[in-house]
Design a protein around this motif. Sequence first.
Motif, PDB file in Angstrom:
ATOM      1  N   GLU A 106      -9.869  20.289 -46.080  1.00 23.25           N
ATOM      2  CA  GLU A 106      -9.039  20.282 -47.282  1.00 23.25           C
ATOM      3  C   GLU A 106      -9.695  19.485 -48.400  1.00 23.25           C
ATOM      4  N   LEU A 107     -10.264  18.338 -48.058  1.00 24.20           N
ATOM      5  CA  LEU A 107     -10.914  17.501 -49.066  1.00 24.20           C
ATOM      6  C   LEU A 107     -12.061  18.251 -49.741  1.00 24.20           C
ATOM      7  N   CYS A 108     -12.927  18.871 -48.949  1.00 25.08           N
ATOM      8  CA  CYS A 108     -14.072  19.580 -49.530  1.00 25.08           C
ATOM      9  C   CYS A 108     -13.626  20.722 -50.429  1.00 25.08           C
ATOM     10  N   HIS A 109     -12.649  21.480 -49.989  1.00 19.17           N
ATOM     11  CA  HIS A 109     -12.160  22.592 -50.808  1.00 19.17           C
ATOM     12  C   HIS A 109     -11.458  22.093 -52.076  1.00 19.17           C
ATOM     13  N   ASN A 110     -10.681  21.038 -51.951  1.00 14.58           N
ATOM     14  CA  ASN A 110      -9.981  20.504 -53.122  1.00 14.58           C
ATOM     15  C   ASN A 110     -10.922  19.813 -54.094  1.00 14.58           C
ATOM     16  N   LEU A 111     -11.980  19.179 -53.588  1.00 16.10           N
ATOM     17  CA  LEU A 111     -13.001  18.631 -54.485  1.00 16.10           C
ATOM     18  C   LEU A 111     -13.711  19.760 -55.230  1.00 16.10           C
ATOM     19  N   ALA A 112     -13.997  20.848 -54.521  1.00 22.73           N
ATOM     20  CA  ALA A 112     -14.637  22.000 -55.165  1.00 22.73           C
ATOM     21  C   ALA A 112     -13.750  22.540 -56.291  1.00 22.73           C
ATOM     22  N   LEU A 130     -20.789  23.848 -49.307  1.00 22.71           N
ATOM     23  CA  LEU A 130     -21.947  24.012 -48.422  1.00 22.71           C
ATOM     24  C   LEU A 130     -21.998  22.903 -47.382  1.00 22.71           C
ATOM     25  N   TYR A 131     -21.722  21.676 -47.812  1.00 32.43           N
ATOM     26  CA  TYR A 131     -21.668  20.560 -46.869  1.00 32.43           C
ATOM     27  C   TYR A 131     -20.670  20.863 -45.758  1.00 32.43           C
ATOM     28  N   TYR A 132     -19.491  21.309 -46.155  1.00 26.28           N
ATOM     29  CA  TYR A 132     -18.456  21.568 -45.156  1.00 26.28           C
ATOM     30  C   TYR A 132     -18.861  22.690 -44.204  1.00 26.28           C
ATOM     31  N   TYR A 133     -19.275  23.827 -44.747  1.00 29.36           N
ATOM     32  CA  TYR A 133     -19.529  24.996 -43.906  1.00 29.36           C
ATOM     33  C   TYR A 133     -20.855  24.943 -43.147  1.00 29.36           C
ATOM     34  N   ILE A 134     -21.856  24.297 -43.720  1.00 29.03           N
ATOM     35  CA  ILE A 134     -23.169  24.273 -43.067  1.00 29.03           C
ATOM     36  C   ILE A 134     -23.371  23.029 -42.214  1.00 29.03           C
ATOM     37  N   TRP A 135     -22.829  21.903 -42.648  1.00 29.07           N
ATOM     38  CA  TRP A 135     -23.088  20.655 -41.942  1.00 29.07           C
ATOM     39  C   TRP A 135     -21.895  20.195 -41.097  1.00 29.07           C
ATOM     40  N   TRP A 136     -20.766  19.960 -41.739  1.00 23.49           N
ATOM     41  CA  TRP A 136     -19.649  19.316 -41.047  1.00 23.49           C
ATOM     42  C   TRP A 136     -18.969  20.228 -40.039  1.00 23.49           C
ATOM     43  N   LYS A 137     -18.572  21.420 -40.439  1.00 27.56           N
ATOM     44  CA  LYS A 137     -17.809  22.309 -39.553  1.00 27.56           C
ATOM     45  C   LYS A 137     -18.558  22.658 -38.268  1.00 27.56           C
ATOM     46  N   PRO A 138     -19.854  23.001 -38.312  1.00 21.97           N
ATOM     47  CA  PRO A 138     -20.549  23.299 -37.051  1.00 21.97           C
ATOM     48  C   PRO A 138     -20.618  22.108 -36.097  1.00 21.97           C
ATOM     49  N   ARG A 139     -20.551  20.911 -36.627  1.00 22.09           N
ATOM     50  CA  ARG A 139     -20.637  19.712 -35.789  1.00 22.09           C
ATOM     51  C   ARG A 139     -19.269  19.240 -35.290  1.00 22.09           C
ATOM     52  N   HIS A 140     -18.204  19.829 -35.804  1.00 19.17           N
ATOM     53  CA  HIS A 140     -16.837  19.465 -35.422  1.00 19.17           C
ATOM     54  C   HIS A 140     -16.008  20.722 -35.163  1.00 19.17           C
ATOM     55  N   ASP A 190     -13.886  21.598 -32.947  1.00 21.52           N
ATOM     56  CA  ASP A 190     -12.539  21.451 -32.407  1.00 21.52           C
ATOM     57  C   ASP A 190     -11.607  20.663 -33.313  1.00 21.52           C
ATOM     58  N   SER A 191     -12.060  20.352 -34.529  1.00 21.70           N
ATOM     59  CA  SER A 191     -11.232  19.515 -35.409  1.00 21.70           C
ATOM     60  C   SER A 191     -10.098  20.321 -36.018  1.00 21.70           C
ATOM     61  N   ILE A 192      -9.025  19.622 -36.369  1.00 19.81           N
ATOM     62  CA  ILE A 192      -7.900  20.240 -37.076  1.00 19.81           C
ATOM     63  C   ILE A 192      -8.334  20.456 -38.506  1.00 19.81           C
ATOM     64  N   GLU A 193      -8.136  21.671 -39.021  1.00 19.21           N
ATOM     65  CA  GLU A 193      -8.662  21.992 -40.338  1.00 19.21           C
ATOM     66  C   GLU A 193      -7.625  22.111 -41.428  1.00 19.21           C
ATOM     67  N   THR A 194      -6.370  22.169 -41.087  1.00 23.32           N
ATOM     68  CA  THR A 194      -5.337  22.276 -42.123  1.00 23.32           C
ATOM     69  C   THR A 194      -4.228  21.288 -41.824  1.00 23.32           C
ATOM     70  N   MET A 195      -3.401  21.079 -42.819  1.00 24.26           N
ATOM     71  CA  MET A 195      -2.302  20.134 -42.667  1.00 24.26           C
ATOM     72  C   MET A 195      -1.185  20.724 -41.853  1.00 24.26           C
ATOM     73  N   GLY A 216     -19.362  21.469 -56.948  1.00 25.75           N
ATOM     74  CA  GLY A 216     -18.336  22.098 -56.130  1.00 25.75           C
ATOM     75  C   GLY A 216     -18.941  22.923 -55.018  1.00 25.75           C
ATOM     76  N   LEU A 217     -19.978  23.661 -55.336  1.00 27.26           N
ATOM     77  CA  LEU A 217     -20.663  24.459 -54.322  1.00 27.26           C
ATOM     78  C   LEU A 217     -21.283  23.572 -53.247  1.00 27.26           C
ATOM     79  N   ILE A 218     -21.840  22.445 -53.654  1.00 26.00           N
ATOM     80  CA  ILE A 218     -22.417  21.498 -52.686  1.00 26.00           C
ATOM     81  C   ILE A 218     -21.343  20.992 -51.734  1.00 26.00           C
ATOM     82  N   CYS A 219     -20.152  20.709 -52.243  1.00 25.47           N
ATOM     83  CA  CYS A 219     -19.046  20.279 -51.375  1.00 25.47           C
ATOM     84  C   CYS A 219     -18.761  21.330 -50.308  1.00 25.47           C
TER      85      CYS A 219
END
Length: 117
Positions: free
Chosen positions: A48-54, A100-110, A112-117, A95-98
């Motif tokens: 949510e943070l990455c998308h809202n920052l974008a 890309l960070y989420y989809y390329i770096w953070w999400k593949p490494r997590h 099983d994480s909860i992604e929405t509220m 915004g695009l960097i935010c």
Amino acid sequence: MENLHIVFWLLKDIGWCLIWKPLGLVMIFPTLLIAILIAYNTRQLVSELCHNLAIAFWISANSYWMISEFLHFDELMVFAGVTFKHLALVPFLLGLICLLYYYIWWKPRHPDSIETM
């Protein structure tokens, strides 16, 4: 708050489209402020943070572009074929960097994480 945010955003863009400067310029502040507050309120969830920052960066870029057109400096050259309007690419790219960070770096490494509220 998110629904009101959309109303402000639409009013801002309607002001831009109709070249009604007062509406467009005034609506920048509540639109951007709410976008920042939404990002802050979702800071515990990386998705949510990455998308809202974008979105906040998108509104910033969009607002700068609108201002450059309203004040007629959008076509002035900064250097080597780059106009002031092209400077809107800076927040667009942030915004695009935010995202890309989420989809390329953070999400593949997590996975099983909860992604929405």
